[in-house]
Design a protein around this motif. Structure first.
Motif, PDB file in Angstrom:
ATOM      1  N   PRO A 174     -11.179  12.097  -2.437  1.00 43.20           N
ATOM      2  CA  PRO A 174     -11.312  10.767  -3.063  1.00 43.20           C
ATOM      3  C   PRO A 174     -10.166   9.820  -2.750  1.00 43.20           C
ATOM      4  CG  PRO A 174     -11.664  12.539  -4.672  1.00 43.20           C
ATOM      5  CD  PRO A 174     -11.056  13.162  -3.458  1.00 43.20           C
ATOM      6  N   HIS A 175      -9.240  10.249  -1.901  1.00 47.93           N
ATOM      7  CA  HIS A 175      -8.084   9.431  -1.554  1.00 47.93           C
ATOM      8  C   HIS A 175      -7.686   9.733  -0.113  1.00 47.93           C
ATOM      9  CE1 HIS A 175      -6.646  13.313  -3.057  1.00 47.93           C
ATOM     10  NE2 HIS A 175      -5.740  13.206  -2.091  1.00 47.93           N
ATOM     11  N   LEU A 176      -6.810   8.906   0.441  1.00 47.62           N
ATOM     12  CA  LEU A 176      -6.285   9.117   1.789  1.00 47.62           C
ATOM     13  C   LEU A 176      -4.770   9.255   1.698  1.00 47.62           C
ATOM     14  CD1 LEU A 176      -6.774   9.165   4.893  1.00 47.62           C
ATOM     15  CD2 LEU A 176      -6.432   6.674   4.866  1.00 47.62           C
ATOM     16  N   ASN A 177      -4.241  10.373   2.150  1.00 50.14           N
ATOM     17  CA  ASN A 177      -2.793  10.605   2.038  1.00 50.14           C
ATOM     18  C   ASN A 177      -2.008   9.714   3.002  1.00 50.14           C
ATOM     19  OD1 ASN A 177      -3.247  12.599   0.120  1.00 50.14           O
ATOM     20  ND2 ASN A 177      -3.383  14.227   1.663  1.00 50.14           N
ATOM     21  N   ASN A 178      -2.250   9.892   4.298  1.00 47.60           N
ATOM     22  CA  ASN A 178      -1.668   9.070   5.361  1.00 47.60           C
ATOM     23  C   ASN A 178      -0.162   8.872   5.220  1.00 47.60           C
ATOM     24  OD1 ASN A 178      -1.710   7.652   7.729  1.00 47.60           O
ATOM     25  ND2 ASN A 178      -2.562   5.778   6.868  1.00 47.60           N
ATOM     26  N   ALA A 179       0.537   9.993   5.072  1.00 45.67           N
ATOM     27  CA  ALA A 179       2.006   9.912   4.955  1.00 45.67           C
ATOM     28  C   ALA A 179       2.641   9.426   6.252  1.00 45.67           C
ATOM     29  CB  ALA A 179       2.559  11.287   4.585  1.00 45.67           C
ATOM     30  N   SER A 180       1.949   9.617   7.382  1.00 47.05           N
ATOM     31  CA  SER A 180       2.521   9.249   8.684  1.00 47.05           C
ATOM     32  C   SER A 180       2.288   7.787   9.043  1.00 47.05           C
ATOM     33  CB  SER A 180       1.901  10.131   9.776  1.00 47.05           C
ATOM     34  OG  SER A 180       0.508   9.870   9.890  1.00 47.05           O
ATOM     35  N   GLY A 181       1.496   7.064   8.271  1.00 44.32           N
ATOM     36  CA  GLY A 181       1.211   5.670   8.590  1.00 44.32           C
ATOM     37  C   GLY A 181       0.252   5.515   9.764  1.00 44.32           C
ATOM     38  N   LYS A 182      -0.570   6.498  10.017  1.00 47.18           N
ATOM     39  CA  LYS A 182      -1.545   6.460  11.110  1.00 47.18           C
ATOM     40  C   LYS A 182      -2.569   5.358  10.868  1.00 47.18           C
ATOM     41  CE  LYS A 182      -5.041   9.490  13.255  1.00 47.18           C
ATOM     42  NZ  LYS A 182      -5.600  10.871  13.293  1.00 47.18           N
ATOM     43  N   MET A 183      -3.066   4.782  11.954  1.00 47.22           N
ATOM     44  CA  MET A 183      -4.081   3.730  11.824  1.00 47.22           C
ATOM     45  C   MET A 183      -5.476   4.359  11.839  1.00 47.22           C
ATOM     46  SD  MET A 183      -4.680   0.475  11.467  1.00 47.22           S
ATOM     47  CE  MET A 183      -3.253  -0.453  12.086  1.00 47.22           C
ATOM     48  N   TYR A 184      -6.205   4.175  10.757  1.00 47.46           N
ATOM     49  CA  TYR A 184      -7.579   4.660  10.655  1.00 47.46           C
ATOM     50  C   TYR A 184      -8.543   3.481  10.667  1.00 47.46           C
ATOM     51  CZ  TYR A 184      -5.668   9.167   9.083  1.00 47.46           C
ATOM     52  OH  TYR A 184      -4.993  10.359   8.997  1.00 47.46           O
ATOM     53  N   GLN A 185      -9.738   3.727  11.195  1.00 48.80           N
ATOM     54  CA  GLN A 185     -10.789   2.724  11.170  1.00 48.80           C
ATOM     55  C   GLN A 185     -11.884   3.207  10.206  1.00 48.80           C
ATOM     56  OE1 GLN A 185     -10.567  -0.217  12.740  1.00 48.80           O
ATOM     57  NE2 GLN A 185      -8.561   0.415  13.541  1.00 48.80           N
ATOM     58  N   ILE A 186     -12.069   2.474   9.111  1.00 43.18           N
ATOM     59  CA  ILE A 186     -13.055   2.855   8.097  1.00 43.18           C
ATOM     60  C   ILE A 186     -14.266   1.942   8.222  1.00 43.18           C
ATOM     61  CG2 ILE A 186     -13.498   3.023   5.615  1.00 43.18           C
ATOM     62  CD1 ILE A 186     -10.582   3.775   5.228  1.00 43.18           C
ATOM     63  N   SER A 207      -9.303  -1.727   9.302  1.00 37.24           N
ATOM     64  CA  SER A 207      -8.130  -0.957   9.734  1.00 37.24           C
ATOM     65  C   SER A 207      -7.252  -0.640   8.530  1.00 37.24           C
ATOM     66  CB  SER A 207      -7.317  -1.743  10.761  1.00 37.24           C
ATOM     67  OG  SER A 207      -8.103  -2.013  11.908  1.00 37.24           O
ATOM     68  N   VAL A 208      -6.866   0.622   8.396  1.00 35.13           N
ATOM     69  CA  VAL A 208      -6.026   1.061   7.279  1.00 35.13           C
ATOM     70  C   VAL A 208      -4.884   1.907   7.830  1.00 35.13           C
ATOM     71  CG1 VAL A 208      -5.941   2.466   5.177  1.00 35.13           C
ATOM     72  CG2 VAL A 208      -7.956   1.051   5.643  1.00 35.13           C
ATOM     73  N   ASP A 209      -3.639   1.489   7.593  1.00 34.99           N
ATOM     74  CA  ASP A 209      -2.483   2.269   8.058  1.00 34.99           C
ATOM     75  C   ASP A 209      -1.581   2.686   6.906  1.00 34.99           C
ATOM     76  OD1 ASP A 209      -1.370  -0.132   7.382  1.00 34.99           O
ATOM     77  OD2 ASP A 209      -0.456  -0.541   9.340  1.00 34.99           O
ATOM     78  N   THR A 210      -2.130   2.661   5.697  1.00 40.21           N
ATOM     79  CA  THR A 210      -1.379   3.084   4.513  1.00 40.21           C
ATOM     80  C   THR A 210      -2.197   4.141   3.772  1.00 40.21           C
ATOM     81  OG1 THR A 210      -2.407   1.380   3.128  1.00 40.21           O
ATOM     82  CG2 THR A 210      -0.361   0.787   4.256  1.00 40.21           C
ATOM     83  N   ALA A 211      -1.623   4.701   2.742  1.00 40.30           N
ATOM     84  CA  ALA A 211      -2.375   5.601   1.869  1.00 40.30           C
ATOM     85  C   ALA A 211      -3.388   4.787   1.063  1.00 40.30           C
ATOM     86  CB  ALA A 211      -1.430   6.344   0.939  1.00 40.30           C
ATOM     87  N   VAL A 212      -4.477   5.438   0.680  1.00 40.28           N
ATOM     88  CA  VAL A 212      -5.462   4.837  -0.227  1.00 40.28           C
ATOM     89  C   VAL A 212      -5.540   5.753  -1.437  1.00 40.28           C
ATOM     90  CG1 VAL A 212      -7.857   4.151  -0.564  1.00 40.28           C
ATOM     91  CG2 VAL A 212      -6.774   3.817   1.671  1.00 40.28           C
ATOM     92  N   SER A 213      -5.126   5.247  -2.596  1.00 42.11           N
ATOM     93  CA  SER A 213      -5.014   6.111  -3.777  1.00 42.11           C
ATOM     94  C   SER A 213      -6.360   6.427  -4.405  1.00 42.11           C
ATOM     95  CB  SER A 213      -4.098   5.458  -4.828  1.00 42.11           C
ATOM     96  OG  SER A 213      -4.643   4.197  -5.225  1.00 42.11           O
ATOM     97  N   ASN A 214      -7.341   5.528  -4.253  1.00 43.29           N
ATOM     98  CA  ASN A 214      -8.638   5.732  -4.911  1.00 43.29           C
ATOM     99  C   ASN A 214      -9.739   5.054  -4.102  1.00 43.29           C
ATOM    100  OD1 ASN A 214     -10.942   5.191  -6.721  1.00 43.29           O
ATOM    101  ND2 ASN A 214      -9.637   6.137  -8.283  1.00 43.29           N
ATOM    102  N   PHE A 215     -10.624   5.847  -3.508  1.00 44.53           N
ATOM    103  CA  PHE A 215     -11.666   5.275  -2.665  1.00 44.53           C
ATOM    104  C   PHE A 215     -12.756   4.561  -3.473  1.00 44.53           C
ATOM    105  CE2 PHE A 215     -10.448   8.030   1.088  1.00 44.53           C
ATOM    106  CZ  PHE A 215     -10.092   6.947   1.886  1.00 44.53           C
ATOM    107  N   ALA A 216     -12.886   4.878  -4.739  1.00 46.86           N
ATOM    108  CA  ALA A 216     -13.847   4.134  -5.563  1.00 46.86           C
ATOM    109  C   ALA A 216     -13.394   2.687  -5.708  1.00 46.86           C
ATOM    110  CB  ALA A 216     -14.003   4.796  -6.935  1.00 46.86           C
TER     111      ALA A 216
END
Length: 318
Positions: A294-306, A262-271
């Motif tokens: 190569p990154h996840l913006n997620n400015a809204s704080g949405k919950m993603y499942q990776i 579960s990720v609810d923040t931005a991810v600056s670098n997927f590598a």
């Protein structure tokens, strides 16, 4: 004059001698052929075991339980075409069988949950070959969903995230779409045709031609072949041995099991994110093709499942 006569005599003698020599050569060649036997036939580069034959069409074809009017010769010609094309395009058929083993277990329960007949998993095969392709019109993913349609049904679609590439979520949208079409037209064949051509086209054809069934309508080439192609793919993939395909379980593609992070923040670098789970960027994107950058913006704080593959399935040089 004497010179001319002498010349003609010499010429005649040469012709006689040439004829005699040719006759002797032909006789010698005939004797040689009798001893060695006939010359070998030209090499055709085709195995004696290789045979191309017409296809025996099953007598009880149906689509999603709806009977096909096989007594109609025009319908049978269209069916025959799809069986021939999909049987004798062997490399493609084998790839579809391999991919189906990997992806059908994901698709089947979602269709069943939404009340969609199992035959519609073959619609995804016809649409995309079970690949995340993009059509010239912009239809995307296994189910070839247009951007406006995806957004209408709640998918997130932008440069950063495109959930048309998310197999589970895209299948849910396709199921809801098909259910809506079935309610509109009352038949699964027309629901499939509308999925391919859109309701506007189907409504127009029905109005102009004053016909109400898929098999009675004269449709555009792609939509006119569509249901028949799905039926041919279904039959061949369900009975590979019957159509000359020898494929064993070890030949099929397998789904690598995963767990969800579960990720609810931005991810600056997927590598860097992937390295935390002892995989690389390529493997992360392979299991999450809906992550488009190569990154996840997620400015809204949405919950993603990776999705992260379990350890031991990939060898990664870190």
């Amino acid at each position: 004059m004497r010179l001319l006569k002498n010349g003609l005599m010499v010429l005649g003698l040469v012709c006689v001698l040439s004829t005699l020599v040719f006759a002797v050569q032909q006789e010698l060649q005939s004797d040689e052929e009798e001893k060695s036997g006939p010359a070998p036939a030209a090499d055709t580069n085709v195995s004696p075991a290789y045979r191309i034959s017409a296809i025996d069409i099953p007598a009880d074809l149906n689509f999603a339980g709806e009977k096909v009017p096989q007594e109609d010769p025009e319908i049978m010609e269209r069916i025959d075409r799809e069986f021939l094309v999909n049987t004798y395009w062997q490399s493609n058929a084998l790839l579809l069988m391999k991919r189906a083993h990997k992806y059908f277990p994901v698709i089947e329960p979602i269709l069943a949950k939404n009340g969609i007949p199992d035959d519609f998993k073959y619609l995804a095969v016809a649409e995309s070959g079970l690949q995340n392709v993009v059509s010239p019109a912009g239809a995307t993913g296994f189910w070839q969903i247009m951007k406006a349609t995806g957004k209408e049904y709640g998918l997130e679609i932008n440069d950063n995230v495109d959930e048309r590439y998310h197999l589970e979520k895209a299948t849910e949208v396709a199921a809801r779409y098909l259910s809506r079409y079935k309610n509109k037209y009352g038949s699964w064949t027309l629901a499939a045709a509308a999925y391919n051509a859109g309701t506007g086209s189907i409504d127009k054809y029905m109005n102009i031609q004053k016909a109400e069934g898929y098999y009675d309508l004269l449709l555009g080439q792609e939509t006119g072949r569509y249901v028949f192609r799905i039926m041919a793919i279904k039959e061949i993939l369900s009975n590979p041995d019957k159509y000359g395909f020898q494929i064993e379980k070890k030949d099929l593609y397998e789904n690598v099991p995963t767990f969800q992070v579960s990720v609810d923040t931005a991810v600056s670098n997927f590598a860097d994110f992937a390295a935390q789970y002892e995989i690389n960027y390529k493997i992360l994107k392979r299991h999450n093709p809906w992550l488009r950058e190569p990154h996840l913006n997620n400015a809204s704080g949405k919950m993603y499942q990776i999705s992260i593959p379990l350890k031991g399935y990939y060898k990664v040089g870190m």
